[in-house]
Design a protein around this motif. Sequence first.
Motif, mmCIF file in Angstrom:
data_model
loop_
_atom_site.group_PDB
_atom_site.id
_atom_site.type_symbol
_atom_site.label_atom_id
_atom_site.label_comp_id
_atom_site.label_asym_id
_atom_site.label_seq_id
_atom_site.Cartn_x
_atom_site.Cartn_y
_atom_site.Cartn_z
ATOM 1 N N GLY A 150 46.401 -29.862 -2.308
ATOM 2 C CA GLY A 150 46.552 -28.409 -2.298
ATOM 3 C C GLY A 150 47.881 -27.966 -2.896
ATOM 4 O O GLY A 150 47.955 -26.944 -3.586
ATOM 5 N N PHE A 151 48.964 -28.726 -2.659
ATOM 6 C CA PHE A 151 50.262 -28.412 -3.281
ATOM 7 C C PHE A 151 50.158 -28.497 -4.795
ATOM 8 O O PHE A 151 50.683 -27.644 -5.518
ATOM 9 C CB PHE A 151 51.356 -29.379 -2.793
ATOM 10 C CG PHE A 151 51.932 -29.033 -1.464
ATOM 11 C CD1 PHE A 151 52.911 -28.052 -1.331
ATOM 12 C CD2 PHE A 151 51.500 -29.679 -0.323
ATOM 13 C CE1 PHE A 151 53.448 -27.734 -0.108
ATOM 14 C CE2 PHE A 151 52.027 -29.377 0.918
ATOM 15 C CZ PHE A 151 52.999 -28.396 1.030
ATOM 16 N N ILE A 152 49.491 -29.517 -5.283
ATOM 17 C CA ILE A 152 49.324 -29.689 -6.732
ATOM 18 C C ILE A 152 48.472 -28.555 -7.292
ATOM 19 O O ILE A 152 48.814 -27.973 -8.334
ATOM 20 C CB ILE A 152 48.707 -31.073 -7.041
ATOM 21 C CG1 ILE A 152 49.673 -32.175 -6.606
ATOM 22 C CG2 ILE A 152 48.346 -31.188 -8.518
ATOM 23 C CD1 ILE A 152 49.090 -33.571 -6.610
ATOM 24 N N TYR A 153 47.402 -28.219 -6.608
ATOM 25 C CA TYR A 153 46.562 -27.107 -7.039
ATOM 26 C C TYR A 153 47.352 -25.816 -7.152
ATOM 27 O O TYR A 153 47.224 -25.074 -8.120
ATOM 28 C CB TYR A 153 45.401 -26.912 -6.056
ATOM 29 C CG TYR A 153 44.170 -27.735 -6.325
ATOM 30 C CD1 TYR A 153 44.225 -28.957 -6.994
ATOM 31 C CD2 TYR A 153 42.928 -27.313 -5.887
ATOM 32 C CE1 TYR A 153 43.095 -29.704 -7.228
ATOM 33 C CE2 TYR A 153 41.791 -28.067 -6.109
ATOM 34 C CZ TYR A 153 41.878 -29.249 -6.781
ATOM 35 O OH TYR A 153 40.746 -29.968 -7.002
ATOM 36 N N ARG A 154 48.175 -25.526 -6.131
ATOM 37 C CA ARG A 154 48.953 -24.285 -6.157
ATOM 38 C C ARG A 154 49.939 -24.287 -7.335
ATOM 39 O O ARG A 154 50.113 -23.259 -7.986
ATOM 40 C CB ARG A 154 49.675 -24.072 -4.824
ATOM 41 C CG ARG A 154 48.719 -23.605 -3.725
ATOM 42 C CD ARG A 154 49.426 -23.180 -2.455
ATOM 43 N NE ARG A 154 50.150 -24.251 -1.765
ATOM 44 C CZ ARG A 154 49.593 -25.174 -0.981
ATOM 45 N NH1 ARG A 154 48.287 -25.171 -0.803
ATOM 46 N NH2 ARG A 154 50.314 -26.093 -0.390
ATOM 47 N N LYS A 155 50.574 -25.420 -7.594
ATOM 48 C CA LYS A 155 51.514 -25.512 -8.737
ATOM 49 C C LYS A 155 50.794 -25.243 -10.055
ATOM 50 O O LYS A 155 51.363 -24.667 -10.972
ATOM 51 C CB LYS A 155 52.159 -26.904 -8.797
ATOM 52 C CG LYS A 155 53.229 -27.117 -7.784
ATOM 53 C CD LYS A 155 54.542 -26.681 -8.360
ATOM 54 C CE LYS A 155 55.652 -27.106 -7.416
ATOM 55 N NZ LYS A 155 56.820 -26.329 -7.551
ATOM 56 N N LEU A 156 49.542 -25.703 -10.155
ATOM 57 C CA LEU A 156 48.756 -25.535 -11.388
ATOM 58 C C LEU A 156 47.974 -24.220 -11.416
ATOM 59 O O LEU A 156 47.307 -23.915 -12.406
ATOM 60 C CB LEU A 156 47.788 -26.713 -11.552
ATOM 61 C CG LEU A 156 48.421 -28.083 -11.712
ATOM 62 C CD1 LEU A 156 47.359 -29.173 -11.704
ATOM 63 C CD2 LEU A 156 49.253 -28.151 -12.989
ATOM 64 N N GLY A 157 48.050 -23.459 -10.333
ATOM 65 C CA GLY A 157 47.328 -22.193 -10.251
ATOM 66 C C GLY A 157 45.817 -22.364 -10.066
ATOM 67 O O GLY A 157 45.048 -21.478 -10.432
ATOM 68 N N ILE A 158 45.409 -23.480 -9.495
ATOM 69 C CA ILE A 158 43.986 -23.739 -9.253
ATOM 70 C C ILE A 158 43.639 -23.262 -7.850
ATOM 71 O O ILE A 158 44.257 -23.706 -6.872
ATOM 72 C CB ILE A 158 43.657 -25.239 -9.402
ATOM 73 C CG1 ILE A 158 43.996 -25.729 -10.808
ATOM 74 C CG2 ILE A 158 42.192 -25.512 -9.067
ATOM 75 C CD1 ILE A 158 43.922 -27.238 -10.986
ATOM 76 N N PRO A 159 42.682 -22.359 -7.730
ATOM 77 C CA PRO A 159 42.286 -21.909 -6.387
ATOM 78 C C PRO A 159 41.491 -22.985 -5.663
ATOM 79 O O PRO A 159 40.881 -23.857 -6.287
ATOM 80 C CB PRO A 159 41.410 -20.691 -6.659
ATOM 81 C CG PRO A 159 40.840 -20.937 -8.014
ATOM 82 C CD PRO A 159 41.875 -21.724 -8.769
ATOM 83 N N TYR A 160 41.519 -22.937 -4.361
ATOM 84 C CA TYR A 160 40.677 -23.870 -3.603
ATOM 85 C C TYR A 160 39.993 -23.120 -2.507
ATOM 86 O O TYR A 160 39.221 -23.540 -1.776
ATOM 87 C CB TYR A 160 41.496 -25.062 -3.054
ATOM 88 C CG TYR A 160 42.751 -24.718 -2.312
ATOM 89 C CD1 TYR A 160 42.688 -24.287 -0.993
ATOM 90 C CD2 TYR A 160 43.992 -24.800 -2.929
ATOM 91 C CE1 TYR A 160 43.846 -23.957 -0.315
ATOM 92 C CE2 TYR A 160 45.142 -24.482 -2.257
ATOM 93 C CZ TYR A 160 45.062 -24.061 -0.957
ATOM 94 O OH TYR A 160 46.201 -23.733 -0.293
#
Length: 160
Positions: A150-160
Amino acid sequence: MRTMQQWFDEYGQSHQNHTNKLIHWICVPLIFFSIVGLLASIPSGALKEPFPPQLQPYAHFGTVVVLLGLLFYLRLSFLMFLGMAVVCTLVLLGVRAVDATAEAPLWLICLVIFVLAWIGQFYGHKVEGKKPSFFKDLQFLLIGPAWLLGFIYRKLGIPY
């Protein structure tokens, strides 16, 4: 049913300390790897038989547990499921590589990793001053790896 964010919010309550977070970035993937490796070490001849020879090294109890875990993620978030499918694939490939190349048995390597990583985790929670989340709900054992992703997703702007 809780959302992915609700799981992350609750998990994050006992993961505020910088040192504990850093330890989790190291130990959670190691624990995940070691569990899959330990499960892969259980003799599973009957599981392998229906598969072609190139897939047989991946036909083990570790893969079964990974697939069940992926169903948990799919229930919560399709995008998290996709990311965790990539993570799980890398773990399965890593377990296979260690099994094929290491001089020590896979189970022994994974047992040592498992014990050392849990020592690290409990030290991190001692620093944090809070118990690990899985003491409250075993499902948090599945949330830990996703929380890091989730941290990586947030850095990349990927919603989850």
